[in-house]
Design a protein around this motif. Structure first.
Motif, mmCIF file in Angstrom:
data_model
loop_
_atom_site.group_PDB
_atom_site.id
_atom_site.type_symbol
_atom_site.label_atom_id
_atom_site.label_comp_id
_atom_site.label_asym_id
_atom_site.label_seq_id
_atom_site.Cartn_x
_atom_site.Cartn_y
_atom_site.Cartn_z
ATOM 1 N N THR A 195 29.669 35.626 20.010
ATOM 2 C CA THR A 195 29.539 36.232 21.341
ATOM 3 C C THR A 195 29.540 37.954 21.363
ATOM 4 O OG1 THR A 195 31.708 36.101 21.704
ATOM 5 C CG2 THR A 195 30.381 34.363 22.345
ATOM 6 N N LEU A 196 29.012 38.443 22.425
ATOM 7 C CA LEU A 196 29.308 40.138 22.256
ATOM 8 C C LEU A 196 29.735 40.477 23.457
ATOM 9 C CD1 LEU A 196 25.548 41.074 21.107
ATOM 10 C CD2 LEU A 196 27.604 41.092 19.681
ATOM 11 N N ALA A 197 30.456 41.826 23.494
ATOM 12 C CA ALA A 197 31.022 42.270 24.470
ATOM 13 C C ALA A 197 30.119 43.423 25.083
ATOM 14 C CB ALA A 197 32.322 42.781 24.302
ATOM 15 N N VAL A 198 29.566 43.397 26.331
ATOM 16 C CA VAL A 198 28.948 44.381 26.839
ATOM 17 C C VAL A 198 29.598 45.133 28.169
ATOM 18 C CG1 VAL A 198 26.645 45.113 27.872
ATOM 19 C CG2 VAL A 198 26.865 43.489 26.205
ATOM 20 N N ARG A 199 29.866 46.687 27.957
ATOM 21 C CA ARG A 199 30.379 47.082 29.068
ATOM 22 C C ARG A 199 29.636 48.312 29.430
ATOM 23 N NH1 ARG A 199 36.661 48.902 27.324
ATOM 24 N NH2 ARG A 199 36.789 48.857 29.610
ATOM 25 N N VAL A 200 29.947 48.485 30.845
ATOM 26 C CA VAL A 200 29.027 49.055 31.706
ATOM 27 C C VAL A 200 29.944 49.915 32.540
ATOM 28 C CG1 VAL A 200 27.309 49.596 33.492
ATOM 29 C CG2 VAL A 200 27.212 47.832 31.709
ATOM 30 N N ALA A 201 29.911 51.488 32.550
ATOM 31 C CA ALA A 201 30.846 52.263 33.441
ATOM 32 C C ALA A 201 30.522 51.857 35.018
ATOM 33 C CB ALA A 201 30.497 53.847 33.222
ATOM 34 N N GLN A 202 31.753 51.896 35.782
ATOM 35 C CA GLN A 202 31.714 51.499 37.152
ATOM 36 C C GLN A 202 31.958 52.364 37.901
ATOM 37 O OE1 GLN A 202 30.852 48.282 37.717
ATOM 38 N NE2 GLN A 202 30.510 47.967 35.802
ATOM 39 N N ALA A 203 31.407 52.640 39.192
ATOM 40 C CA ALA A 203 31.778 53.892 40.221
ATOM 41 C C ALA A 203 33.189 53.425 41.010
ATOM 42 C CB ALA A 203 30.547 53.801 41.021
ATOM 43 N N PRO A 204 33.579 54.264 41.592
ATOM 44 C CA PRO A 204 34.886 54.091 42.407
ATOM 45 C C PRO A 204 34.756 52.950 43.586
ATOM 46 C CG PRO A 204 34.529 56.449 42.051
ATOM 47 C CD PRO A 204 33.316 55.713 41.612
ATOM 48 N N ALA A 205 35.741 52.249 43.879
ATOM 49 C CA ALA A 205 35.580 51.165 44.653
ATOM 50 C C ALA A 205 36.954 51.397 45.506
ATOM 51 C CB ALA A 205 35.498 49.808 44.147
ATOM 52 N N VAL A 206 36.827 50.434 46.591
ATOM 53 C CA VAL A 206 38.053 50.559 47.542
ATOM 54 C C VAL A 206 38.578 49.143 47.972
ATOM 55 C CG1 VAL A 206 37.704 52.880 48.498
ATOM 56 C CG2 VAL A 206 36.756 50.907 49.666
ATOM 57 N N GLY A 207 39.970 48.914 48.148
ATOM 58 C CA GLY A 207 40.218 47.734 48.646
ATOM 59 C C GLY A 207 40.339 46.552 47.738
ATOM 60 N N LEU A 208 40.563 46.849 46.438
ATOM 61 C CA LEU A 208 40.519 45.896 45.566
ATOM 62 C C LEU A 208 42.017 45.838 44.967
ATOM 63 C CD1 LEU A 208 37.642 46.879 43.131
ATOM 64 C CD2 LEU A 208 37.663 45.321 45.041
ATOM 65 N N SER A 209 42.473 44.680 44.388
ATOM 66 C CA SER A 209 43.930 44.595 43.893
ATOM 67 C C SER A 209 43.889 45.712 42.825
ATOM 68 C CB SER A 209 43.817 43.236 43.283
ATOM 69 O OG SER A 209 43.019 43.217 42.015
ATOM 70 N N ALA A 210 45.137 46.140 42.565
ATOM 71 C CA ALA A 210 45.364 47.077 41.642
ATOM 72 C C ALA A 210 44.857 47.040 40.193
ATOM 73 C CB ALA A 210 46.990 47.514 41.535
ATOM 74 N N PRO A 211 45.029 45.870 39.735
ATOM 75 C CA PRO A 211 44.295 45.783 38.216
ATOM 76 C C PRO A 211 42.943 45.664 38.320
ATOM 77 C CG PRO A 211 46.131 44.116 38.634
ATOM 78 C CD PRO A 211 46.103 44.711 40.109
ATOM 79 N N LEU A 212 42.325 45.091 39.231
ATOM 80 C CA LEU A 212 41.003 45.146 39.472
ATOM 81 C C LEU A 212 40.277 46.581 39.741
ATOM 82 C CD1 LEU A 212 38.453 43.597 39.389
ATOM 83 C CD2 LEU A 212 38.470 42.969 41.756
ATOM 84 N N ALA A 213 41.126 47.403 40.510
ATOM 85 C CA ALA A 213 40.648 48.663 40.552
ATOM 86 C C ALA A 213 40.418 49.608 39.682
ATOM 87 C CB ALA A 213 41.625 49.490 41.874
ATOM 88 N N ARG A 214 41.626 49.405 38.481
ATOM 89 C CA ARG A 214 41.572 50.085 37.356
ATOM 90 C C ARG A 214 40.100 50.531 36.553
ATOM 91 N NH1 ARG A 214 45.765 48.420 33.109
ATOM 92 N NH2 ARG A 214 45.145 50.466 32.033
ATOM 93 N N TRP A 215 39.114 49.252 36.887
ATOM 94 C CA TRP A 215 37.793 48.986 36.115
ATOM 95 C C TRP A 215 36.984 49.995 37.008
ATOM 96 C CZ3 TRP A 215 37.852 43.049 35.632
ATOM 97 C CH2 TRP A 215 38.354 42.780 34.386
ATOM 98 N N PHE A 216 37.247 50.265 38.071
ATOM 99 C CA PHE A 216 36.232 51.177 38.884
ATOM 100 C C PHE A 216 36.702 52.634 39.023
ATOM 101 C CE2 PHE A 216 35.678 46.863 40.079
ATOM 102 C CZ PHE A 216 34.391 46.548 40.025
ATOM 103 N N GLY A 217 36.007 53.476 38.432
ATOM 104 C CA GLY A 217 36.204 54.945 38.720
ATOM 105 C C GLY A 217 37.569 55.444 38.364
#
Length: 244
Positions: A222-244
């Motif tokens: 398997t391979l990991a493929v990461r893509v940069a994410q734009a900021p988001a609002v209203g998410l859980s704190a752990p999930l928000a760390r992935w966005f912006g």
């Protein structure tokens, strides 16, 4: 190795069953020894059986992965396995996760097509048939290569009464063989562990979707493929760390 097994359903009994089967399957399949952490989605359907439930589960899967792995993977997971045959959120997870993410259906299709040019996916719940046909088609597999068959009992019903489901699954599997399938995948969290019981009544190989996913996750394919994410609002704190 360390593997995160994430049940996108919210039924903790299904998670426990998956963990038991996985612990037994890893040495049986000759896979590398692995520390297994089994996690249940915090919200969503008790057992996913509709498009709406899949949509909600995609969010739940991302939130759980963010909580347990996050962008920095402090617990040192080598891979994550989404233990739902519909693989909710898997493409999105691959965009943000720092480790490979494996799904049961994708791994099963690959394993079965290595055996035969035409295969069948057999799962619980009639509504899964068109959804899985679309799943296969998006990945380049039309009905000439991947047949999809369903039985009326949903996966959670089968998990509660596996003895009552074996004969029905075998019957539908044989029908798929008559339609040209050279291998049959028993797909779904609730069907884990049943392939060995169905196989003696079916004239072609019967694969367990959990086994296939474990082989993909622990076999280094398997391979990991990461893509940069734009900021988001209203998410859980752990999930928000992935966005912006």
């Amino acid at each position: 190795m360390r593997l995160l097994l994430l049940n996108g359903n919210t039924d903790a009994a299904i998670t426990a069953m998956l963990a038991r089967h996985a612990a037994e399957a890893i040495p049986r399949l000759g896979l590398p020894a692995a520390e297994l952490d089994a996690v249940t989605a915090a919200f969503g359907a008790r057992y996913i059986a509709t498009r709406a439930a899949v949509a909600v589960a995609g969010h739940a899967v991302l939130a759980a992965l963010a909580e347990h792995v996050g962008p920095d993977n402090p617990r040192g997971y080598d891979a994550a396995l989404i233990a739902c045959f519909g693989e909710p959120g898997i493409e999105a997870a691959r965009e943000v996760m720092p480790i490979p993410v494996v799904g049961m259906a994708e791994a099963s299709i690959a394993a079965a097509l290595a055996i035969a040019p035409r295969i069948a996916l057999l799962t619980g719940g009639a509504l899964w048939v068109p959804m899985l046909e679309e799943f296969a088609l998006v990945r380049g597999h039309g009905r000439d290569r991947v047949l999809v068959r369903g039985v009326t009992p949903t996966g959670d019903m089968i998990a509660r009464d596996p003895d009552g489901a074996v004969a029905l699954l075998a019957e539908v599997a044989r029908e798929a063989v008559a339609d040209g399938a050279g291998a049959v995948v028993l797909g779904g969290a609730g069907l884990a562990g049943l392939a060995a019981r169905v196989a003696p009544s079916v004239p072609v190989p019967v694969l367990d979707s959990l086994d296939c996913a474990l082989a993909a996750a622990l076999g280094g394919r398997t391979l990991a493929v990461r893509v940069a994410q734009a900021p988001a609002v209203g998410l859980s704190a752990p999930l928000a760390r992935w966005f912006g």
